[in-house]
Design a protein around this motif. Structure first.
Motif, PDB file in Angstrom:
ATOM      1  N   SER A 107      45.745  -6.722 -25.749  1.00 11.77           N
ATOM      2  CA  SER A 107      44.651  -6.133 -24.975  1.00 11.77           C
ATOM      3  C   SER A 107      44.007  -7.141 -24.025  1.00 11.77           C
ATOM      4  O   SER A 107      43.220  -6.764 -23.173  1.00 11.77           O
ATOM      5  N   TYR A 108      44.342  -8.423 -24.165  1.00 12.56           N
ATOM      6  CA  TYR A 108      43.816  -9.452 -23.267  1.00 12.56           C
ATOM      7  C   TYR A 108      44.687  -9.509 -22.016  1.00 12.56           C
ATOM      8  O   TYR A 108      45.905  -9.399 -22.104  1.00 12.56           O
ATOM      9  N   PRO A 109      44.086  -9.726 -20.863  1.00 13.13           N
ATOM     10  CA  PRO A 109      44.893  -9.712 -19.629  1.00 13.13           C
ATOM     11  C   PRO A 109      45.737 -10.974 -19.435  1.00 13.13           C
ATOM     12  O   PRO A 109      45.376 -12.057 -19.885  1.00 13.13           O
ATOM     13  N   LYS A 110      46.857 -10.770 -18.755  1.00 21.17           N
ATOM     14  CA  LYS A 110      47.640 -11.894 -18.249  1.00 21.17           C
ATOM     15  C   LYS A 110      46.913 -12.378 -17.004  1.00 21.17           C
ATOM     16  O   LYS A 110      46.578 -11.580 -16.136  1.00 21.17           O
ATOM     17  N   LEU A 111      46.661 -13.672 -16.919  1.00 21.65           N
ATOM     18  CA  LEU A 111      45.878 -14.196 -15.807  1.00 21.65           C
ATOM     19  C   LEU A 111      46.718 -14.891 -14.737  1.00 21.65           C
ATOM     20  O   LEU A 111      46.320 -14.935 -13.581  1.00 21.65           O
ATOM     21  N   ALA A 112      47.855 -15.453 -15.121  1.00 20.17           N
ATOM     22  CA  ALA A 112      48.685 -16.192 -14.164  1.00 20.17           C
ATOM     23  C   ALA A 112      49.119 -15.278 -13.024  1.00 20.17           C
ATOM     24  O   ALA A 112      49.625 -14.187 -13.245  1.00 20.17           O
ATOM     25  N   GLY A 113      48.872 -15.738 -11.797  1.00 14.16           N
ATOM     26  CA  GLY A 113      49.293 -14.994 -10.619  1.00 14.16           C
ATOM     27  C   GLY A 113      48.341 -13.899 -10.168  1.00 14.16           C
ATOM     28  O   GLY A 113      48.566 -13.283  -9.128  1.00 14.16           O
ATOM     29  N   GLN A 114      47.278 -13.656 -10.926  1.00 18.80           N
ATOM     30  CA  GLN A 114      46.303 -12.644 -10.497  1.00 18.80           C
ATOM     31  C   GLN A 114      45.662 -13.100  -9.186  1.00 18.80           C
ATOM     32  O   GLN A 114      45.573 -14.292  -8.906  1.00 18.80           O
ATOM     33  N   HIS A 115      45.191 -12.161  -8.410  1.00 15.16           N
ATOM     34  CA  HIS A 115      44.488 -12.501  -7.168  1.00 15.16           C
ATOM     35  C   HIS A 115      43.216 -13.275  -7.500  1.00 15.16           C
ATOM     36  O   HIS A 115      42.480 -12.910  -8.411  1.00 15.16           O
ATOM     37  N   ALA A 116      42.987 -14.344  -6.764  1.00 15.07           N
ATOM     38  CA  ALA A 116      41.831 -15.204  -7.011  1.00 15.07           C
ATOM     39  C   ALA A 116      40.516 -14.432  -6.890  1.00 15.07           C
ATOM     40  O   ALA A 116      39.606 -14.627  -7.697  1.00 15.07           O
ATOM     41  N   ASP A 117      40.427 -13.545  -5.899  1.00 12.04           N
ATOM     42  CA  ASP A 117      39.171 -12.810  -5.736  1.00 12.04           C
ATOM     43  C   ASP A 117      38.925 -11.855  -6.897  1.00 12.04           C
ATOM     44  O   ASP A 117      37.790 -11.627  -7.294  1.00 12.04           O
ATOM     45  N   TYR A 118      39.985 -11.320  -7.487  1.00  9.45           N
ATOM     46  CA  TYR A 118      39.841 -10.443  -8.652  1.00  9.45           C
ATOM     47  C   TYR A 118      39.315 -11.242  -9.852  1.00  9.45           C
ATOM     48  O   TYR A 118      38.394 -10.816 -10.549  1.00  9.45           O
ATOM     49  N   ILE A 119      39.909 -12.423 -10.089  1.00 11.06           N
ATOM     50  CA  ILE A 119      39.478 -13.256 -11.211  1.00 11.06           C
ATOM     51  C   ILE A 119      38.022 -13.672 -11.027  1.00 11.06           C
ATOM     52  O   ILE A 119      37.223 -13.590 -11.963  1.00 11.06           O
ATOM     53  N   ALA A 120      37.666 -14.099  -9.828  1.00 13.52           N
ATOM     54  CA  ALA A 120      36.291 -14.515  -9.560  1.00 13.52           C
ATOM     55  C   ALA A 120      35.328 -13.346  -9.773  1.00 13.52           C
ATOM     56  O   ALA A 120      34.276 -13.497 -10.407  1.00 13.52           O
ATOM     57  N   GLN A 121      35.681 -12.171  -9.267  1.00 18.06           N
ATOM     58  CA  GLN A 121      34.815 -10.995  -9.432  1.00 18.06           C
ATOM     59  C   GLN A 121      34.658 -10.660 -10.908  1.00 18.06           C
ATOM     60  O   GLN A 121      33.554 -10.357 -11.370  1.00 18.06           O
TER      61      GLN A 121
END
Length: 115
Positions: free
Chosen positions: A51-65
């Protein structure tokens, strides 16, 4: 006058874009410091819980938001409610968030749609 205003606007926009981009190496260090891998996996693509998200490669603006939303919490407008992430995110500065987002975005992604 119009050229001066246009140039000032352009330069301030570029300055913000450079600042907002984050520093990958500083993000790598911040991700270690805040122990992000303990839940999201050593390569940030194999979390310890599905249930935890994969973070590698996610859009930087999405992670920051998302990190800013965890800082706001579930009761605030556009906030996210998760006790673990709220605690983690509250300890982050805005620069930490930009740096971590830049670092995670720079990693190879395993985010693939299966057909």
């Amino acid at each position: 006058m119009k050229k001066t205003l246009l140039m000032a606007t352009l330069l301030s926009t570029l300055s913000f874009a450079v600042h907002a981009g984050g520093n990958i190496e500083a993000g790598k260090e911040a991700a270690k410091k805040f122990n992000c891998a303990s839940c999201h996996g050593d390569n940030y693509s194999k979390p310890i819980d599905p249930s935890y998200p994969k973070l590698a490669g996610q859009h930087a603006d999405y992670i920051a938001q998302a990190l800013h939303a965890y800082q706001r919490g579930g009761d605030a407008a556009n906030g996210r409610s998760n006790p673990t992430m709220a605690t983690q995110a509250k300890a982050l500065s805005n620069q930490d968030i930009q740096n971590i987002a830049a670092y995670l975005h720079s990693l190879p992604s395993e985010l693939v749609l299966k057909k």
